[in-house]
Design a protein around this motif. Sequence first.
Motif, PDB file in Angstrom:
ATOM      1  N   MET A   1       0.842  -1.197   0.000  1.00  0.00           N
ATOM      2  CA  MET A   1       0.000   0.000   0.000  1.00  0.00           C
ATOM      3  C   MET A   1       0.882   1.253   0.000  1.00  0.00           C
ATOM      4  O   MET A   1       1.861   1.328   0.743  1.00  0.00           O
ATOM      5  N   THR A   2       0.521   2.214  -0.850  1.00  0.00           N
ATOM      6  CA  THR A   2       1.294   3.457  -0.954  1.00  0.00           C
ATOM      7  C   THR A   2       1.031   4.344   0.256  1.00  0.00           C
ATOM      8  O   THR A   2      -0.127   4.617   0.599  1.00  0.00           O
ATOM      9  N   ARG A   3       2.094   4.756   0.910  1.00  0.00           N
ATOM     10  CA  ARG A   3       1.959   5.641   2.068  1.00  0.00           C
ATOM     11  C   ARG A   3       2.149   7.082   1.613  1.00  0.00           C
ATOM     12  O   ARG A   3       3.038   7.391   0.814  1.00  0.00           O
ATOM     13  N   THR A   4       1.315   7.969   2.130  1.00  0.00           N
ATOM     14  CA  THR A   4       1.420   9.389   1.796  1.00  0.00           C
ATOM     15  C   THR A   4       1.542  10.218   3.067  1.00  0.00           C
ATOM     16  O   THR A   4       1.140   9.781   4.155  1.00  0.00           O
ATOM     17  N   ILE A   5       2.114  11.374   2.939  1.00  0.00           N
ATOM     18  CA  ILE A   5       2.151  12.348   4.028  1.00  0.00           C
ATOM     19  C   ILE A   5       1.576  13.653   3.491  1.00  0.00           C
ATOM     20  O   ILE A   5       1.537  13.879   2.285  1.00  0.00           O
ATOM     21  N   GLU A   6       1.107  14.503   4.422  1.00  0.00           N
ATOM     22  CA  GLU A   6       0.557  15.802   4.019  1.00  0.00           C
ATOM     23  C   GLU A   6       1.578  16.897   4.287  1.00  0.00           C
ATOM     24  O   GLU A   6       2.038  17.067   5.413  1.00  0.00           O
ATOM     25  N   LEU A   7       1.928  17.593   3.234  1.00  0.00           N
ATOM     26  CA  LEU A   7       2.815  18.744   3.336  1.00  0.00           C
ATOM     27  C   LEU A   7       1.995  20.016   3.197  1.00  0.00           C
ATOM     28  O   LEU A   7       0.825  19.974   2.804  1.00  0.00           O
ATOM     29  N   MET A   8       2.610  21.152   3.511  1.00  0.00           N
ATOM     30  CA  MET A   8       1.924  22.439   3.383  1.00  0.00           C
ATOM     31  C   MET A   8       2.562  23.224   2.237  1.00  0.00           C
ATOM     32  O   MET A   8       3.779  23.444   2.218  1.00  0.00           O
ATOM     33  N   ARG A   9       1.743  23.614   1.272  1.00  0.00           N
ATOM     34  CA  ARG A   9       2.220  24.471   0.183  1.00  0.00           C
ATOM     35  C   ARG A   9       1.958  25.916   0.602  1.00  0.00           C
ATOM     36  O   ARG A   9       0.809  26.346   0.706  1.00  0.00           O
ATOM     37  N   VAL A  10       3.029  26.644   0.873  1.00  0.00           N
ATOM     38  CA  VAL A  10       2.943  28.027   1.355  1.00  0.00           C
ATOM     39  C   VAL A  10       3.234  28.960   0.194  1.00  0.00           C
ATOM     40  O   VAL A  10       4.338  28.949  -0.365  1.00  0.00           O
ATOM     41  N   GLN A  11       2.231  29.765  -0.179  1.00  0.00           N
ATOM     42  CA  GLN A  11       2.381  30.721  -1.278  1.00  0.00           C
ATOM     43  C   GLN A  11       2.520  32.127  -0.701  1.00  0.00           C
ATOM     44  O   GLN A  11       1.730  32.546   0.151  1.00  0.00           O
ATOM     45  N   THR A  12       3.540  32.853  -1.153  1.00  0.00           N
ATOM     46  CA  THR A  12       3.756  34.216  -0.675  1.00  0.00           C
ATOM     47  C   THR A  12       3.976  35.151  -1.860  1.00  0.00           C
ATOM     48  O   THR A  12       4.121  34.708  -3.004  1.00  0.00           O
ATOM     49  N   THR A  13       4.046  36.430  -1.558  1.00  0.00           N
ATOM     50  CA  THR A  13       4.282  37.427  -2.603  1.00  0.00           C
ATOM     51  C   THR A  13       5.694  37.355  -3.159  1.00  0.00           C
ATOM     52  O   THR A  13       5.973  37.937  -4.212  1.00  0.00           O
ATOM     53  N   LEU A  14       6.606  36.657  -2.485  1.00  0.00           N
ATOM     54  CA  LEU A  14       7.986  36.574  -2.942  1.00  0.00           C
ATOM     55  C   LEU A  14       8.379  35.182  -3.431  1.00  0.00           C
ATOM     56  O   LEU A  14       9.503  34.988  -3.892  1.00  0.00           O
ATOM     57  N   GLY A  15       7.492  34.226  -3.328  1.00  0.00           N
ATOM     58  CA  GLY A  15       7.805  32.884  -3.793  1.00  0.00           C
ATOM     59  C   GLY A  15       6.929  31.849  -3.119  1.00  0.00           C
ATOM     60  O   GLY A  15       6.193  32.150  -2.173  1.00  0.00           O
ATOM     61  N   ASN A  16       6.980  30.623  -3.606  1.00  0.00           N
ATOM     62  CA  ASN A  16       6.190  29.517  -3.060  1.00  0.00           C
ATOM     63  C   ASN A  16       7.128  28.396  -2.630  1.00  0.00           C
ATOM     64  O   ASN A  16       8.114  28.112  -3.304  1.00  0.00           O
ATOM     65  N   ARG A  17       6.801  27.733  -1.518  1.00  0.00           N
ATOM     66  CA  ARG A  17       7.600  26.620  -1.037  1.00  0.00           C
ATOM     67  C   ARG A  17       6.696  25.552  -0.417  1.00  0.00           C
ATOM     68  O   ARG A  17       5.577  25.846   0.003  1.00  0.00           O
ATOM     69  N   ILE A  18       7.231  24.333  -0.333  1.00  0.00           N
ATOM     70  CA  ILE A  18       6.516  23.220   0.283  1.00  0.00           C
ATOM     71  C   ILE A  18       7.274  22.834   1.552  1.00  0.00           C
ATOM     72  O   ILE A  18       8.497  22.656   1.526  1.00  0.00           O
ATOM     73  N   TYR A  19       6.539  22.700   2.665  1.00  0.00           N
ATOM     74  CA  TYR A  19       7.155  22.374   3.947  1.00  0.00           C
ATOM     75  C   TYR A  19       6.364  21.282   4.652  1.00  0.00           C
ATOM     76  O   TYR A  19       5.130  21.216   4.525  1.00  0.00           O
ATOM     77  N   PRO A  20       7.044  20.445   5.442  1.00  0.00           N
ATOM     78  CA  PRO A  20       6.315  19.545   6.344  1.00  0.00           C
ATOM     79  C   PRO A  20       5.465  20.373   7.311  1.00  0.00           C
ATOM     80  O   PRO A  20       5.819  21.513   7.639  1.00  0.00           O
ATOM     81  N   GLN A  21       4.368  19.807   7.780  1.00  0.00           N
ATOM     82  CA  GLN A  21       3.449  20.566   8.630  1.00  0.00           C
ATOM     83  C   GLN A  21       4.107  21.083   9.904  1.00  0.00           C
ATOM     84  O   GLN A  21       3.713  22.110  10.440  1.00  0.00           O
ATOM     85  N   ASP A  22       5.106  20.350  10.417  1.00  0.00           N
ATOM     86  CA  ASP A  22       5.724  20.743  11.681  1.00  0.00           C
ATOM     87  C   ASP A  22       6.953  21.628  11.501  1.00  0.00           C
ATOM     88  O   ASP A  22       7.686  21.888  12.456  1.00  0.00           O
ATOM     89  N   THR A  23       7.187  22.121  10.263  1.00  0.00           N
ATOM     90  CA  THR A  23       8.266  23.082  10.049  1.00  0.00           C
ATOM     91  C   THR A  23       7.920  24.384  10.766  1.00  0.00           C
ATOM     92  O   THR A  23       6.799  24.884  10.659  1.00  0.00           O
ATOM     93  N   ARG A  24       8.886  24.945  11.475  1.00  0.00           N
ATOM     94  CA  ARG A  24       8.616  26.172  12.220  1.00  0.00           C
ATOM     95  C   ARG A  24       9.186  27.367  11.467  1.00  0.00           C
ATOM     96  O   ARG A  24      10.371  27.410  11.128  1.00  0.00           O
TER      97      ARG A  24
END
Length: 645
Positions: A1-24
């Motif tokens: 079975m394929t395991r997935t995790i949920e990341l957060m796609r953070v979009q800003t006025t200066l760029g977009n990045r993907i982070y794990p949910q617990d990134t501070r």
Amino acid sequence: MTRTIELMRVQTTLGNRIYPQDTRLYSNVGEKELHIRKYAADLKEGEMILWHNEGIEKTLEQVEPHLQQSERYQKAEQAVYAVNGKGQKIPRFRVELIKALAAKGIVTANGDLEQKIMRENGSDFTAQQYSAMKQFLYGELQQIGKEDSAPTRSADAIEDWLKGQTVAPLDSNVLYSLALATGSQTFDQWWMSAKDSATSSTGFWGAYKFYTTLRQTIMRYLARSKGELAEKARENGNGHKKETGLELTPEIQIVLHQFMQEIDEEFSLARVVGVEKMPIELKEWHRQKAEQAQHPLKLAKGAYTGEEREGMKTLSLMQILEGANFFAHTLIYVFQDYFQGCRSGKYRMPEKALCVTELEQLISQAAHPVMYKGLAGAMVALTSAKLGLIQSASMGVRAGFKKDGDPMEDAINIDGARFLVYDKEGNNQYPKLRELLAGPLSEWIITGKLDTELGLEPFTVYRAMQDYARLQNAIPKSYEAWVFTMRELGNPVLDKQTRRDLENKQGRLGEKVQRQYLLDSDRVKTLLVPELFQLYWARVMAEVQSVTPKNAGYAATEGFVRNAYDALLKSTRPLFEKLHNPNYVAGDSLVKDLQKEYGNTYFTRAECAATLEKHGLAGLMRFIPKANFVLDKEGGAVAAEARQA
């Protein structure tokens, strides 16, 4: 079975990045060095996060949609551009210029002049027509320049005007020459308003200055680490300043700071414009992380996620809540003073707003007693949203429980200052408040007219709202959800299953907030008078709940609750009105009950003054009622001179 995790796609006025949910990450709260460290999963639209300058990847064209969230930017753009049927922007300068030339017979279009000017359906003037217009204008401007020492322009510059490649001339004196050359009264009006210091910041020329300066400033931000592009951007900005004599005015600064703000050579603040969960296969995530480790230079850094740097100060959640509470109530007092001053004739209302009589009628029709503090609370929420400081009024507007689409209650709340927007007949008053009061007030706030009415330095109210919004936006989503479930649990008409589900959700959220933000049992420091109102309001609602039939049907219970609610408000109206008198403080017994029930500590006069002065808002101190500081006395007793019958 394929395991997935949920990341957060953070979009800003200066760029977009993907982070794990617990990134501070670090969310700014109004001063360059002050931040709260938040988890990526708790970010919200509207807040400003610390961003590496080398990670800036946006062009001006990509940033522009975010600028559209500013109502002032929208209006400036609408003033300098017309829009054709396909949504293409046509400079109003081109429109007026060609119309004036057509009026002199320099160009004809066989009945479709307007279509060609607006390039509707792909139509446009011929090369010969453009050449004729260019030659006429060039000759006229050269002649006027000789006779009046007026500015002239090259043939290439004139061609850019005609083809819509220039928003307007940088030098307003060119408008004077064009008025003489074409006979255009519009150019004459634009030129005169540009030269009149009283009107230079309004109308077409004011909009043009605002629009172009803001865009050029943002271009310098985006290009400052890109070598030649950065130098070119600086030259463009300096050239504009030389031509117009325009400094970066406070109103441009405050709009600019909604989107990006320079901290130093290494960091800027980027405005969050979107946060969404993004599932990814765990295997794929590990592969990407391994690739990044092997080729770290290929990945722009984006948001800063390291430890606290020198010069930074990280605030706790309790400090953020305390600041948001303080600024919310300070602004409520400002609006309350304004509305009461309008009622007495001390202040004016905006031209397009509800008049005082209409406002009185609107408030008196509501189910709640007449209270200007409630209306003031509504305006803090609605104008913050209207000005784009807060993405929506969701922090202040709560949809109550509904049955068959009919609202039991729809209220605007800010810490106990509430104003029901449904009158007794069930008519929704919200659109009137939003469009006929919050809209015109927003105009006055962004242009500084409200400050003039209140005797404040220009843009004081806007800057206070900006500081409030930064603090409000920085509150983690998980904390807000936790508070919301607690409020919903206080509703007496919940069925058992709904109540059980909410209790379980509240427990999970509470554990998360405690674990992630170390929320202790201490309550935040606050102002005294709002807490007195909160205590009394809680007692009224507890009494309603205590007499609510436990086994009645939903509709019957809903009707009973509303009747009990209205009856209690009617019977206690005198005390409510006293609590809304900013100089009224109840006797020792109620204050002692407040201290016993909540255990709060309260801002002293010195603390309030120091906070406002630190933010450059010392002028707002006079709006905070003296009654808030009666506990400054030794022993904490209510000062005898502050008691009122």
